[in-house]
Motif scaffolding. Structure first.
Motif, short mmCIF file in Angstrom:
data_model
loop_
_atom_site.label_atom_id
_atom_site.label_comp_id
_atom_site.label_asym_id
_atom_site.label_seq_id
_atom_site.Cartn_x
_atom_site.Cartn_y
_atom_site.Cartn_z
N ILE A 93 0.84 -1.21 0.00
CA ILE A 93 0.00 0.00 0.00
C ILE A 93 0.87 1.26 0.00
CG2 ILE A 93 -1.63 1.36 1.38
CD1 ILE A 93 -2.88 -1.32 2.24
N VAL A 94 1.94 1.26 0.81
CA VAL A 94 2.84 2.42 0.85
C VAL A 94 3.44 2.68 -0.53
CG1 VAL A 94 4.90 3.41 1.89
CG2 VAL A 94 3.40 2.02 3.26
N GLU A 95 3.96 1.62 -1.15
CA GLU A 95 4.57 1.77 -2.47
C GLU A 95 3.55 2.22 -3.51
OE1 GLU A 95 7.73 1.61 -5.28
OE2 GLU A 95 7.71 1.56 -3.08
N GLN A 131 3.51 14.06 6.07
CA GLN A 131 2.83 13.06 5.24
C GLN A 131 3.24 11.65 5.62
OE1 GLN A 131 3.94 14.48 1.35
NE2 GLN A 131 2.04 15.61 1.06
N LEU A 132 4.52 11.45 5.93
CA LEU A 132 4.98 10.12 6.35
C LEU A 132 4.35 9.72 7.69
CD1 LEU A 132 8.77 9.85 5.43
CD2 LEU A 132 6.89 8.44 4.59
N ILE A 133 4.28 10.69 8.61
CA ILE A 133 3.64 10.39 9.90
C ILE A 133 2.17 10.08 9.70
CG2 ILE A 133 3.04 11.36 12.15
CD1 ILE A 133 5.64 12.96 12.02
N MET A 134 1.50 10.84 8.82
CA MET A 134 0.10 10.56 8.51
C MET A 134 -0.04 9.19 7.87
SD MET A 134 -2.45 12.79 6.07
CE MET A 134 -1.85 14.29 6.84
N MET A 135 0.93 8.81 7.03
CA MET A 135 0.91 7.49 6.40
C MET A 135 1.00 6.39 7.45
SD MET A 135 0.73 5.95 3.45
CE MET A 135 1.10 7.33 2.38
N MET A 136 1.82 6.60 8.48
CA MET A 136 1.90 5.62 9.56
C MET A 136 0.54 5.43 10.22
SD MET A 136 5.42 6.67 11.52
CE MET A 136 6.99 6.77 10.69
N GLY A 137 -0.15 6.55 10.47
CA GLY A 137 -1.46 6.46 11.10
C GLY A 137 -2.48 5.75 10.22
N VAL A 138 -2.49 6.08 8.93
CA VAL A 138 -3.45 5.44 8.01
C VAL A 138 -3.18 3.95 7.91
CG1 VAL A 138 -4.18 5.32 5.60
CG2 VAL A 138 -3.85 7.55 6.68
N LEU A 139 -1.92 3.58 7.80
CA LEU A 139 -1.58 2.16 7.70
C LEU A 139 -1.90 1.41 8.98
CD1 LEU A 139 1.82 2.41 5.81
CD2 LEU A 139 -0.37 1.70 4.87
N ALA A 140 -1.74 2.08 10.13
CA ALA A 140 -2.09 1.44 11.40
C ALA A 140 -3.59 1.17 11.47
CB ALA A 140 -1.66 2.34 12.57
N VAL A 141 -4.39 2.12 10.97
CA VAL A 141 -5.84 1.92 10.96
C VAL A 141 -6.21 0.76 10.02
CG1 VAL A 141 -8.04 2.96 10.30
CG2 VAL A 141 -6.36 4.30 11.58
N LEU A 142 -5.61 0.74 8.83
CA LEU A 142 -5.90 -0.34 7.88
C LEU A 142 -5.47 -1.69 8.45
CD1 LEU A 142 -4.82 1.33 4.50
CD2 LEU A 142 -7.14 0.96 5.36
N ALA A 143 -4.31 -1.73 9.12
CA ALA A 143 -3.85 -2.97 9.73
C ALA A 143 -4.80 -3.42 10.84
CB ALA A 143 -2.43 -2.79 10.28
N PHE A 144 -5.31 -2.45 11.61
CA PHE A 144 -6.25 -2.78 12.68
C PHE A 144 -7.53 -3.39 12.11
CE2 PHE A 144 -9.72 -1.77 15.62
CZ PHE A 144 -9.21 -2.28 16.81
N MET A 150 2.74 -2.34 13.09
CA MET A 150 2.75 -2.57 11.64
C MET A 150 2.78 -1.25 10.87
SD MET A 150 0.23 -5.78 10.85
CE MET A 150 0.70 -7.45 11.28
N GLY A 151 2.02 -0.25 11.34
CA GLY A 151 2.00 1.04 10.66
C GLY A 151 3.36 1.72 10.69
N VAL A 152 3.94 1.81 11.90
CA VAL A 152 5.25 2.45 12.04
C VAL A 152 6.34 1.58 11.41
CG1 VAL A 152 6.97 3.31 13.67
CG2 VAL A 152 4.53 3.67 14.12
N GLY A 153 6.31 0.27 11.71
CA GLY A 153 7.33 -0.63 11.18
C GLY A 153 7.26 -0.77 9.67
#
Length: 322
Positions: free
Chosen positions: A20-22, A93-106, A127-130
């Protein structure tokens, strides 16, 4: 015997986070942001109608934005890697990406697993941060590896340009137009900065410090010495290109020699954790008889400490300085 599918689900969710990040990165900035693109990003931005000064300002902003944000608590763990990877995302934007990915992972953990909310929340944040950290770290490694491989070819191109009579500024421009990314855009920025009045030796030195590349420092020193003392720059750079190629071959040889030891160390570091997961999956009540004893928690802490020490010892054994 019932084998749980939850570990596999965790792995698939983490891989999905990386994908998703890529995908978001390429969707926002286009294919030219990829290091595999033959046309470097600077030229593509110029072809799309961007002025030379605007493109230079945009690229310089991307190159320097991460190192200036090291004071942000969460972001400090990947600021240096993001700097070397030249990530076009801004720090917010990267920090926001961590949050969005954490929500999707949850959400994925909620759908695919039966873990408690607290465990799902902790794993989702990790998972979001890592995921962002692993993605940035892989980008940085790939980019630096490509820069090291491209540099001797770029220096030899400068040598050929100088020998046919071009000034060094024109040789930089030729490299910026002929060499693909990541070195093409980097040299393009130096060429533009030189055109607007910045000393080329100073620009090369700043690039070497930003990327922490020893070979680039050699190039900056060679150009600076020639500017102050004179001499045949083509011959100097020709010798430098041979030195860089020799160093590159030596690094490759050392990497090949230590490859087996690195994989052995990685296996020895990962195997105890994999064995622990396998035991819990195949026989969840394996530790039931002992985990209530007084020695269980101290023993677990001792084992964890030994595993951590093992990682550092294995890394030190194969980290050969050349």
């Amino acid at each position: 015997m019932v084998i749980s599918a939850e570990p596999l689900i965790y792995g698939l969710i983490f891989i999905s986070v990386l994908a998703i990040v890529e995908g978001i990165y390429l969707s926002i900035f286009g294919k030219s942001i990829s290091l595999n693109n033959r046309v470097n990003r600077r030229l593509e931005m110029l072809e799309k109608g961007g002025g030379r000064e605007q493109v230079l300002e945009q690229l310089r902003k991307e190159m320097g934005q991460h190192i200036k944000s090291r004071s942000i608590p969460i972001y400090s763990i990947l600021a240096e890697k993001a700097q070397k990877a030249n990530i076009a995302f801004t720090p917010p934007q990267l920090i926001m990406m961590m949050g969005v990915l954490a929500v999707l992972a949850f959400v994925g953990l909620t759908v695919g697993t039966g873990a408690s909310i607290a465990i799902r929340a902790v794993i989702a944040v990790l998972m979001g941060v890592g995921g962002v950290f692993v993605w940035v770290n892989n980008k940085a490694k790939k980019r630096l590896s490509m820069l090291e491989e491209q540099l001797p070819e770029a220096v030899e191109l400068m040598v050929r340009s100088l020998r046919v009579g071009h000034p060094f500024a024109a040789a930089l421009g030729i490299v910026s137009n002929e060499v693909p990314d990541p070195l093409g855009s980097e040299m393009g920025v130096i060429s533009d900065e030189n055109a607007y009045g910045r000393d080329v030796g100073e620009a090369l030195k700043a690039m070497a410090e930003r990327l922490d590349m020893q070979d680039m420092r050699f190039l900056a020193v060679a150009v600076t010495i020639q500017q102050t003392s004179g001499g045949n720059l083509a011959e100097i750079l020709d010798g430098l290109a041979k030195v860089i190629r020799s160093r590159f071959k030596l690094f490759r040889r050392v990497r090949a020699i230590t490859a087996e030891a690195k994989w052995s160390g990685m296996f020895l570091s990962v195997f105890p954790l994999a064995a622990l997961v396998g035991i819990n999956v195949i026989q969840p009540d394996y530790y039931t008889d002992v985990k209530e004893t007084a020695a269980f928690i101290p023993a677990c802490l001792v084992v964890a400490a030994f595993l951590v020490v093992n990682v550092f010892v294995m890394r030190a054994l194969v980290n050969i300085k050349v």
